[in-house]
Structure formats: C-alpha cells, structure tokens
Scaffold this motif. Structure first.
Motif, PDB file in Angstrom:
ATOM      1  N   ASP A  36       6.399   2.291  -1.841  1.00  0.00           N
ATOM      2  CA  ASP A  36       7.408   2.299  -2.899  1.00  0.00           C
ATOM      3  C   ASP A  36       6.775   2.348  -4.283  1.00  0.00           C
ATOM      4  O   ASP A  36       7.328   2.951  -5.204  1.00  0.00           O
ATOM      5  CB  ASP A  36       8.302   1.059  -2.779  1.00  0.00           C
ATOM      6  N   LEU A  37       5.621   1.706  -4.457  1.00  0.00           N
ATOM      7  CA  LEU A  37       4.961   1.713  -5.757  1.00  0.00           C
ATOM      8  C   LEU A  37       4.635   3.146  -6.192  1.00  0.00           C
ATOM      9  O   LEU A  37       4.822   3.509  -7.356  1.00  0.00           O
ATOM     10  CB  LEU A  37       3.681   0.875  -5.709  1.00  0.00           C
ATOM     11  N   HIS A  57      12.285  -3.786  -5.680  1.00  0.00           N
ATOM     12  CA  HIS A  57      11.029  -3.146  -6.062  1.00  0.00           C
ATOM     13  C   HIS A  57      11.144  -2.424  -7.399  1.00  0.00           C
ATOM     14  O   HIS A  57      10.128  -2.190  -8.060  1.00  0.00           O
ATOM     15  CB  HIS A  57      10.590  -2.140  -4.986  1.00  0.00           C
TER      16      HIS A  57
END
Length: 295
Positions: free
Chosen positions: A223-224, A243
């Motif tokens: 996700d980053l 996130h």
C-alpha cells in the motif's frame, strides 16, 4: 535370492504385468521404458526364470511370472493402502489455509502464533496464492478471500470489510474529467495491488460492469508504494482508509469519490460444507472470527 529384496525391480515387474505394457508401466512409475526393461531383466537373471513374454502388442506373464504376480500385487497393494492411511492421518492433524500473499503477510501470519498457542495439536500450513482454489482436487481446508461472497457450492463466512478508498493527487483530479460515480473512475489510470482484483470487485460491488480498463495500469505489492504512485499523479489507487490518513491529512491525496462502503465487499472464509464437520476447521473458524471482530 539373498537378504536384500530388489523392490524396484519387483515393482517394475508388477506394474508391467498389471498394465500389460512396459511403456505404460514406465509412465506410471515416472521412468523410461528402458529402465523398466532393465529392472525386469535383472530380476529374471537373479531368479533364473523368465517372468514376462515380450510380444508386438505388449507383455504377457510366463508360467513363472503368473505364480509370482498375485502375491506381489497383494503386497504392493497393502503398502499403498498403508501409505494412504498414513497420509489421511497426517491430513487430519494438518489444517491447510489458502489466502492471497498480501493478506497472509500483513494480517494472518502475524496472528497465527496465537492460534498455535491455543491449539498446539493442530499444524497449520499456509499457501499464499492469488489463484482460485479447486476444493475437489486440492487438499485445501479453508480459503480466505477478498470478494463479494459469491462462491457457488461452497460455504462462505464473512469476516471483515476493511474500507478501501479511491485516492488520487488533487492535481490529477483537477486536470481530468469529473468523477461523480464509480463508473467515472475508469476514465483515469487505475493503480493496482499485485492481485489486480480490488478494482474490478469494487466496481462490481457498486453495480458497475467492469471492462478491460479495470485491469489496466501499474501494480505494486504494498500500500505504501500505491500511495506514493497516487501522490505522484500516476492514477487512482484503492487503499485501506487507515493507510491513507496521513496523506489525506497533509493534502498529498484526496478521496476521488466518497461513497458508502459496500459491506458485501469483504474478506470471507470459504470451505466445503463437509469440512465443517472437522474439529480443526471449527476451531480455526471460531478463532479467526474472534480475531476479525477485534481487528
């Protein structure tokens, strides 16, 4: 004959006699026909008799072979049954879980120590794969999948529905066409995780028939990385809301479309109905539903 039995040669003879063909015996044992022929010749030399009569249409038992074959056939059958019983016993003590790699690494595996501590007699085996599970052919007890709960012929139990937000850079959205509905997201490049399943399912959950555009675009395994790609204006990313909070707060990202989350787009535990009778499966279901409720 001697103390050491030539088991490989005896098996080669037994399979060739049973199938009536050196080639068929070789395919069954995973070797070459030449290897089967050599093993049988060595056995015949050792016994001092001819066991198989070779012809144009295969092999036939000689008189000596006909006396030897029934006992060997029963013996190898008993060995095979014993191994099958052991495999069945081992399977009963093992719980095989299939799930996608991202869910395995970020959610399931970090929690499995708790399950093992509660159930030390159950050996858990995790298969991390995005492919569909064939419960009829594979020894998979439980599959954990992110989807809409549509698994015909199988039992599915909803676990949790983490909210995925479609996020993008403010500049990308300002320079592109307006997004007033989920369908409008298809006018932009879509950013994916490695499974490339979330966008088509998200669109379907909102009543949109996903076309080829829902599968196009770059993919990232975290996700980053998705967040960084979206912040740089490469497209719209679907990421978990928790996130994205920092980037949303700092203005690097904005929500492209604010819609109520479709609750049926969730993580599901999927299994065969008959598997629910196993105590190991029931123990895992009880444990993971508690974990999902606390997440």
């Amino acid at each position: 004959m001697g103390a050491v039995l030539p088991l490989l040669a005896l098996r080669a003879f037994t399979e060739a006699a049973r199938l009536g063909s050196l080639k068929a015996a070789a395919e069954h044992m995973g070797v070459t026909p030449g290897a089967i022929s050599q093993q049988i010749r060595q056995l015949e030399d050792r016994l001092g008799v001819t066991l198989l009569l070779r012809g144009r249409h295969g092999v036939q038992l000689s008189d000596a072979g006909a006396r030897l074959f029934p006992g060997l056939s029963r013996g190898f059958g008993q060995i095979e049954n014993a191994l099958l019983e052991l495999e069945s016993f081992t399977h009963e003590q093992t719980l095989t879980i299939s799930t996608v790699p991202s869910f395995a690494s970020t959610w399931l595996v970090p929690r499995l120590g708790d399950f093992s501590a509660r159930h030390p007699d159950i050996e858990v085996r995790v298969e991390a794969s995005a492919r569909l599970v064939d419960f009829q052919r594979e020894r998979i007890d439980i599959a954990l999948r992110h989807g809409l709960g549509q698994y015909p012929g199988l039992e599915s139990i909803p676990l949790m529905a983490p909210v995925l937000l479609p996020v993008a850079s403010p500049r990308l959205l300002a320079e592109g066409p307006p997004i007033n509905s989920p369908q409008d997201c298809l006018n932009y490049p879509l950013l994916h995780d490695t499974e490339r399943a979330d966008w088509p399912l998200w669109l379907q959950a909102h009543g949109v028939e996903a076309d080829s555009r829902s599968q196009r675009g770059a993919s990232y395994d975290e996700d980053l990385l998705l967040l960084r790609a979206a912040a740089s204006g490469q497209g719209i990313a679907l990421v978990q809301d928790n996130h994205a909070q920092e980037d949303l707060h700092n203005g690097r990202l904005v929500v492209a479309l604010d819609r109520p989350w479709p609750s049926r787009f969730a993580y599901y535990l999927v299994t065969r109905k008959e598997a629910l009778k196993r105590a190991q499966v029931q123990a895992f279901i009880e444990w993971i539903t508690q974990q999902a409720g606390a997440a």
